[in-house]
Design a protein around this motif. Structure first.
Motif, PDB file in Angstrom:
ATOM      1  N   LYS A 289      -8.379  -5.284  -4.571  1.00  0.00           N
ATOM      2  CA  LYS A 289      -7.350  -4.226  -4.560  1.00  0.00           C
ATOM      3  C   LYS A 289      -7.527  -3.310  -3.348  1.00  0.00           C
ATOM      4  O   LYS A 289      -6.560  -2.768  -2.828  1.00  0.00           O
ATOM      5  N   SER A 290      -8.753  -3.172  -2.892  1.00  0.00           N
ATOM      6  CA  SER A 290      -9.033  -2.336  -1.723  1.00  0.00           C
ATOM      7  C   SER A 290      -8.250  -2.795  -0.500  1.00  0.00           C
ATOM      8  O   SER A 290      -7.842  -1.976   0.317  1.00  0.00           O
ATOM      9  N   LEU A 291      -8.042  -4.106  -0.373  1.00  0.00           N
ATOM     10  CA  LEU A 291      -7.319  -4.618   0.787  1.00  0.00           C
ATOM     11  C   LEU A 291      -5.880  -4.111   0.793  1.00  0.00           C
ATOM     12  O   LEU A 291      -5.355  -3.755   1.848  1.00  0.00           O
ATOM     13  N   GLU A 292      -5.272  -4.051  -0.379  1.00  0.00           N
ATOM     14  CA  GLU A 292      -3.902  -3.513  -0.465  1.00  0.00           C
ATOM     15  C   GLU A 292      -3.871  -2.057  -0.035  1.00  0.00           C
ATOM     16  O   GLU A 292      -2.977  -1.633   0.710  1.00  0.00           O
ATOM     17  N   ASP A 293      -4.848  -1.292  -0.471  1.00  0.00           N
ATOM     18  CA  ASP A 293      -4.936   0.117  -0.079  1.00  0.00           C
ATOM     19  C   ASP A 293      -5.117   0.260   1.437  1.00  0.00           C
ATOM     20  O   ASP A 293      -4.492   1.107   2.070  1.00  0.00           O
ATOM     21  N   LEU A 294      -5.982  -0.575   2.001  1.00  0.00           N
ATOM     22  CA  LEU A 294      -6.211  -0.520   3.452  1.00  0.00           C
ATOM     23  C   LEU A 294      -4.945  -0.907   4.212  1.00  0.00           C
ATOM     24  O   LEU A 294      -4.596  -0.270   5.210  1.00  0.00           O
ATOM     25  N   ALA A 295      -4.251  -1.926   3.744  1.00  0.00           N
ATOM     26  CA  ALA A 295      -3.000  -2.346   4.392  1.00  0.00           C
ATOM     27  C   ALA A 295      -1.963  -1.230   4.341  1.00  0.00           C
ATOM     28  O   ALA A 295      -1.258  -0.977   5.325  1.00  0.00           O
ATOM     29  N   ASP A 296      -1.886  -0.538   3.211  1.00  0.00           N
ATOM     30  CA  ASP A 296      -0.947   0.583   3.088  1.00  0.00           C
ATOM     31  C   ASP A 296      -1.312   1.713   4.062  1.00  0.00           C
ATOM     32  O   ASP A 296      -0.440   2.275   4.722  1.00  0.00           O
ATOM     33  N   ARG A 297      -2.600   2.029   4.136  1.00  0.00           N
ATOM     34  CA  ARG A 297      -3.036   3.087   5.056  1.00  0.00           C
ATOM     35  C   ARG A 297      -2.782   2.706   6.511  1.00  0.00           C
ATOM     36  O   ARG A 297      -2.542   3.583   7.348  1.00  0.00           O
TER      37      ARG A 297
END
Length: 114
Positions: free
Chosen positions: A12-20
């Protein structure tokens, strides 16, 4: 210098990083806890002035695989990936990971709005 590494462990962290990365470039550092070459890259990243999402590959295997699958960058360790707008703007591995190279890649991604 204060610690600017932020450990990320789950896919899930990857989705957060992509959003940021839609706001500014995001630096992901895939690090092996047992590799001397990765230790040298860690020292370079410790000198980088900016936040670094730290993926310790032995402790976050699912995330490491998700990064490879989703971003299309073959896994290597050590490895740095700069994301901008959810896409890979730059990546490097092993001795190509230097403080200056990562800083230049982040500046280029920010300037180009990639």
């Amino acid at each position: 210098m204060e610690n600017h590494f932020v450990k990320v462990t789950d896919p899930k962290s990857l989705e957060d990083l992509a959003d940021r990365s839609k706001q500014r470039p995001v630096v992901i550092f895939k690090h092996s806890l047992t590799c001397p070459m990765s230790a040298a890259a860690y020292d370079q990243m410790a000198e980088f002035e900016g936040e670094v999402a730290l993926v310790e590959v032995q402790r976050a295997r699912d995330l490491s695989r998700e990064i490879e699958d989703r971003l299309g960058v073959a896994h290597e360790s050590p490895q740095v990936i700069v994301l901008r707008n959810g896409r890979v703007a730059w990546n490097a591995s092993h001795f190509k990971i230097t403080t200056d190279a990562v800083a230049a890649a982040v500046r280029a991604a920010a300037d180009n709005g990639q």
